[in-house]
Write a protein that holds these residues in place. Structure first.
Motif, mmCIF file in Angstrom:
data_model
loop_
_atom_site.group_PDB
_atom_site.id
_atom_site.type_symbol
_atom_site.label_atom_id
_atom_site.label_comp_id
_atom_site.label_asym_id
_atom_site.label_seq_id
_atom_site.Cartn_x
_atom_site.Cartn_y
_atom_site.Cartn_z
ATOM 1 N N PRO A 194 36.437 45.576 30.761
ATOM 2 C CA PRO A 194 37.809 45.259 31.492
ATOM 3 C C PRO A 194 38.709 46.372 31.751
ATOM 4 O O PRO A 194 39.554 46.227 32.336
ATOM 5 N N TYR A 195 38.248 47.425 30.950
ATOM 6 C CA TYR A 195 39.290 48.670 31.103
ATOM 7 C C TYR A 195 38.746 49.731 31.471
ATOM 8 O O TYR A 195 38.971 50.894 31.386
ATOM 9 N N ASP A 196 37.808 49.720 32.694
ATOM 10 C CA ASP A 196 37.362 50.788 33.244
ATOM 11 C C ASP A 196 38.008 51.085 34.495
ATOM 12 O O ASP A 196 38.276 50.162 35.414
ATOM 13 N N ILE A 197 38.076 52.370 34.848
ATOM 14 C CA ILE A 197 38.861 52.862 35.998
ATOM 15 C C ILE A 197 38.060 53.945 36.759
ATOM 16 O O ILE A 197 37.203 54.578 35.940
ATOM 17 N N ASN A 198 38.333 54.118 38.079
ATOM 18 C CA ASN A 198 37.924 55.487 38.586
ATOM 19 C C ASN A 198 39.172 56.346 39.134
ATOM 20 O O ASN A 198 40.300 55.665 39.236
ATOM 21 N N ILE A 199 39.004 57.503 38.944
ATOM 22 C CA ILE A 199 39.955 58.488 39.441
ATOM 23 C C ILE A 199 39.503 59.239 40.651
ATOM 24 O O ILE A 199 38.435 59.908 40.397
ATOM 25 N N LEU A 200 40.025 58.918 41.799
ATOM 26 C CA LEU A 200 39.444 59.570 43.030
ATOM 27 C C LEU A 200 40.227 60.691 43.461
ATOM 28 O O LEU A 200 41.566 60.690 43.510
ATOM 29 N N GLY A 201 39.644 61.713 43.929
ATOM 30 C CA GLY A 201 40.528 63.078 44.616
ATOM 31 C C GLY A 201 41.076 63.782 43.494
ATOM 32 O O GLY A 201 41.864 64.936 43.687
ATOM 33 N N GLU A 202 40.448 63.605 42.042
ATOM 34 C CA GLU A 202 40.802 64.645 41.129
ATOM 35 C C GLU A 202 39.853 65.830 40.706
ATOM 36 O O GLU A 202 38.633 65.453 40.545
ATOM 37 N N PHE A 203 40.055 66.857 41.085
ATOM 38 C CA PHE A 203 39.292 68.165 40.965
ATOM 39 C C PHE A 203 39.257 68.771 39.648
ATOM 40 O O PHE A 203 38.427 69.633 39.504
ATOM 41 N N ASN A 204 39.898 68.310 38.604
ATOM 42 C CA ASN A 204 39.984 69.022 37.183
ATOM 43 C C ASN A 204 40.177 70.528 37.504
ATOM 44 O O ASN A 204 39.222 71.373 36.824
ATOM 45 N N LEU A 205 41.041 70.907 38.355
ATOM 46 C CA LEU A 205 41.367 72.525 38.489
ATOM 47 C C LEU A 205 41.735 73.258 37.205
ATOM 48 O O LEU A 205 42.747 72.408 36.332
ATOM 49 N N SER A 206 41.123 73.962 36.532
ATOM 50 C CA SER A 206 41.268 74.556 35.320
ATOM 51 C C SER A 206 41.375 73.745 34.230
ATOM 52 O O SER A 206 41.961 74.083 33.298
ATOM 53 N N GLY A 207 40.554 72.681 34.388
ATOM 54 C CA GLY A 207 40.591 71.663 33.204
ATOM 55 C C GLY A 207 41.699 70.882 33.026
ATOM 56 O O GLY A 207 42.076 70.199 32.015
ATOM 57 N N GLU A 208 42.494 70.657 34.103
ATOM 58 C CA GLU A 208 43.793 70.087 33.855
ATOM 59 C C GLU A 208 43.634 68.490 33.609
ATOM 60 O O GLU A 208 44.421 68.043 33.033
ATOM 61 N N PHE A 209 42.624 67.813 34.226
ATOM 62 C CA PHE A 209 42.417 66.288 33.838
ATOM 63 C C PHE A 209 42.214 66.080 32.351
ATOM 64 O O PHE A 209 42.365 64.985 31.891
ATOM 65 N N TRP A 210 41.648 67.336 31.651
ATOM 66 C CA TRP A 210 41.193 67.127 30.211
ATOM 67 C C TRP A 210 42.804 66.863 29.467
ATOM 68 O O TRP A 210 42.755 66.525 28.279
ATOM 69 N N LEU A 211 43.891 67.086 29.802
ATOM 70 C CA LEU A 211 45.119 66.988 29.531
ATOM 71 C C LEU A 211 45.569 65.327 29.687
ATOM 72 O O LEU A 211 46.538 64.920 29.112
ATOM 73 N N VAL A 212 44.895 64.873 30.603
ATOM 74 C CA VAL A 212 45.412 63.441 30.900
ATOM 75 C C VAL A 212 44.210 62.350 30.273
ATOM 76 O O VAL A 212 44.934 61.448 29.798
ATOM 77 N N ALA A 282 52.060 56.756 36.720
ATOM 78 C CA ALA A 282 50.732 56.553 36.887
ATOM 79 C C ALA A 282 50.138 55.786 35.938
ATOM 80 O O ALA A 282 49.456 54.754 36.052
ATOM 81 N N LEU A 283 50.423 55.956 34.561
ATOM 82 C CA LEU A 283 49.824 55.209 33.544
ATOM 83 C C LEU A 283 50.302 53.776 33.441
ATOM 84 O O LEU A 283 49.647 52.950 33.352
ATOM 85 N N ARG A 284 51.486 53.730 34.059
ATOM 86 C CA ARG A 284 51.960 52.077 33.939
ATOM 87 C C ARG A 284 51.440 51.410 35.031
ATOM 88 O O ARG A 284 50.813 50.327 34.958
ATOM 89 N N ASN A 285 51.084 52.117 36.159
ATOM 90 C CA ASN A 285 50.529 51.416 37.319
ATOM 91 C C ASN A 285 49.152 51.043 37.122
ATOM 92 O O ASN A 285 48.362 49.942 37.437
ATOM 93 N N ILE A 286 48.093 51.934 36.301
ATOM 94 C CA ILE A 286 46.962 51.715 36.012
ATOM 95 C C ILE A 286 46.802 50.513 34.820
ATOM 96 O O ILE A 286 46.062 49.641 35.150
ATOM 97 N N ALA A 287 47.624 50.360 33.969
ATOM 98 C CA ALA A 287 47.826 49.671 33.360
ATOM 99 C C ALA A 287 48.078 48.070 33.901
ATOM 100 O O ALA A 287 47.520 47.009 33.735
ATOM 101 N N GLU A 288 49.085 48.057 34.691
ATOM 102 C CA GLU A 288 49.417 46.936 35.519
ATOM 103 C C GLU A 288 48.080 46.461 36.428
ATOM 104 O O GLU A 288 48.030 44.995 36.683
ATOM 105 N N LEU A 289 47.657 47.309 37.194
ATOM 106 C CA LEU A 289 46.346 46.924 37.817
ATOM 107 C C LEU A 289 45.304 46.082 37.314
ATOM 108 O O LEU A 289 44.727 45.367 37.225
ATOM 109 N N LEU A 290 44.974 46.832 35.772
ATOM 110 C CA LEU A 290 43.873 46.342 34.757
ATOM 111 C C LEU A 290 44.220 45.003 34.506
ATOM 112 O O LEU A 290 43.563 44.195 34.373
ATOM 113 N N VAL A 291 45.675 44.713 34.251
ATOM 114 C CA VAL A 291 46.135 43.471 33.816
ATOM 115 C C VAL A 291 45.937 42.444 34.896
ATOM 116 O O VAL A 291 45.388 41.460 34.869
ATOM 117 N N LYS A 292 46.257 42.760 36.210
ATOM 118 C CA LYS A 292 45.770 41.931 37.306
ATOM 119 C C LYS A 292 44.340 41.628 37.615
ATOM 120 O O LYS A 292 44.107 40.555 37.914
#
Length: 496
Positions: A194-212, A282-292
């Motif tokens: 129930p806590y699975d999400i997709n991230i679309l359009g994120e290219f991990n430039l310079s590894g920045e998604f690893w900070l998120v 962004a973190l709030r919106n992800i959590a709210e969508l998952l709850v819905k």
């Protein structure tokens, strides 16, 4: 070609785009891109756009069916990073020659190349990219890929986006169509939750998604698939079992987000991980969508606790930079989601935005900029190099944030410059990324080299020196004059 034509028309008629919904039928068929000059690529062709979106899938072999130059032009065209496989860094091409075209060997050579890649590397999938040449001579890419998949027992995905069909942005969307048609939904994961999400359009430039991603891990949220940054083929194949999605770059993959919502009930929102406020939202919106979608509401409280903790740490680190940067003027020459997300991020610490480009921004992006800046006087569609140089040389901005193509304009104007586009060397996403962005701006603006290069040369302040240099006729005499005044500054001669 008829199937490709249908796909292009379908991409142009994008109901998820608010701007597109307001057009009449004729205007929708023309799409959102500006008309192209015949033979021009307007910043990149469709093939280039498709390769940008799909090449960061790291364990896949990307095979270009066409002349050698097409692969050389698009290899490693974004500074994405991988946490594991390196196959995506290997170039594969059929290297068609004039003789292959004349003798009709294109399809045979492609089939042989697929077999060779499979035997040598054993990838889970091979993505095949036709080019202008192979599309014009009529090679049936889809038939060859289908036959190869049956014979060799692996996924062979045709990415039907030859360069001449349109702009780079169109190629982005056609790449999304290829994933929908041939990849997503082909594998059923056995660990969906129930806590699975997709991230679309994120290219991990310079590894920045690893900070998120560590923030999401702390909340118990699993990224089922990040498309395309640091992605794996099987993760994308099972992405249809995610419960929600966040879209980072709408101009690239909005068609993918909409169709996944329609087919598999995966609601999405558009957000940004640039800046403290936008990351928290962004973190709030992800959590709210998952709850819905049925997740336990307790995740909302944990999300707020995490946000409060991370914001406090980030603001404490940024406090040291505020006295040095408050009131500094920034000119932003980029586009897309960065045209508003970076603006918002910089304004949070008191930096003034004197202008931001909207060349590759959507209508929604422009509306966000107007809301942030309270007007549209600071937006420009594009700025000619002469105008950009004049603005910087007149000291109307303290620093230029842009891509590598305009860095030399800033350097010629003796103005600090920082790379904000895909070639950058530092990650700027998330809370820690925001601190790093501000740190790099501070280093650039307060670098002592700028004070030195802006000083007039000693011979500009001492007429005798200039006259002596102009009088000398040989290199030895000139060198003697220069050595005589070596180490002197404008202060030694008084004001010019």
């Amino acid at each position: 070609m008829s199937s490709l034509r249908a796909k292009i028309q379908d991409v142009f008629n994008e109901p998820a785009c608010e701007n597109n919904r307001g057009k009449d039928a004729k205007a929708r068929k023309e799409g959102c891109s500006k008309p192209l000059t015949p033979g021009a690529a307007a910043g990149g062709c469709a093939f280039d756009g498709a390769k940008i979106v799909l090449q960061p899938i790291t364990d896949v072999a990307h095979l270009v069916h066409g002349p050698l130059a097409c692969e050389g032009n698009s290899w490693d065209n974004r500074g994405t990073a991988s946490s594991g496989p390196t196959l995506w860094r290997t170039s594969f091409t059929t290297d068609l020659t004039e003789l292959d075209v004349v003798m009709g060997q294109g399809e045979r050579k492609l089939f042989k190349a697929i077999h060779e890649v499979k035997e040598a590397y054993g990838p889970p999938a091979i993505f095949v990219y036709p080019t202008c040449l192979t599309a014009l001579i009529g090679d049936d890419i889809e038939a060859v890929c289908k036959r190869a998949a049956e014979k060799f027992g692996l996924a062979v995905v045709p990415v039907n986006a030859p360069g001449f069909v349109g702009s780079k942005n169109l190629g982005n969307k056609l790449a999304g169509e290829a994933l929908l048609e041939h990849v997503i939904g082909t594998v059923e994961p056995d660990d969906a939750g129930p806590y699975d999400i997709n991230i679309l359009g994120e290219f991990n430039l310079s590894g920045e998604f690893w900070l998120v991603k560590p923030l999401l891990d702390r909340l118990g949220i699993r990224v089922r698939a990040c498309i395309p940054g640091d992605a794996r083929y099987l993760d994308i194949a099972g992405a249809h079992r995610a419960r929600a999605a966040m879209m980072v770059c709408s101009t690239a993959l909005i068609n993918l987000a909409r169709k996944m919502d329609e087919r598999w009930d995966i609601p999405f929102f558009e957000g940004s991980f640039y800046g403290i406020t936008d990351t928290s939202d962004a973190l709030r919106n992800i959590a709210e969508l998952l709850v819905k979608q049925g997740a336990d509401p307790e995740i909302l409280g944990r999300t707020e606790a995490l946000i409060a903790e991370e914001e406090a740490i980030a603001w404490k680190k940024l406090a040291a930079y505020r006295p040095r940067l408050e009131g500094k003027r920034v000119l932003l020459n980029t586009g897309g989601v960065k045209s508003w997300s970076v603006v918002h991020a910089l304004m949070e610490i008191g930096i003034e935005i004197v202008g931001t480009s909207v060349k590759k921004s959507t209508v929604e992006d422009k509306e966000r900029i107007k809301q942030i800046l309270k007007n549209d006087n600071h937006m420009f569609e594009q700025m000619a190099p002469r105008e950009l140089y004049a603005m910087l040389s007149e000291r109307k901005a303290d620093i230029l944030l842009s891509g590598g193509r305009t860095q030399f304009i800033a350097l010629k104007a003796k103005t600090p410059w920082l790379d904000i586009n895909q070639e950058r060397q530092h990650p700027y996403a998330g809370y820690h990324g925001m601190v790093e962005l501000v740190r790099q701006i501070d280093l650039a603006i307060h670098n002592p080299i700028w004070r030195q290069v802006r000083e007039p040369a000693p011979w500009d302040c001492q007429p005798a020196v200039r006259q002596e240099l102009s009088r000398t006729k040989n290199e030895t005499a000139t060198l003697q004059v220069v050595q005589e005044f070596a180490g002197t500054t404008a202060d030694d001669f008084g004001e010019c």
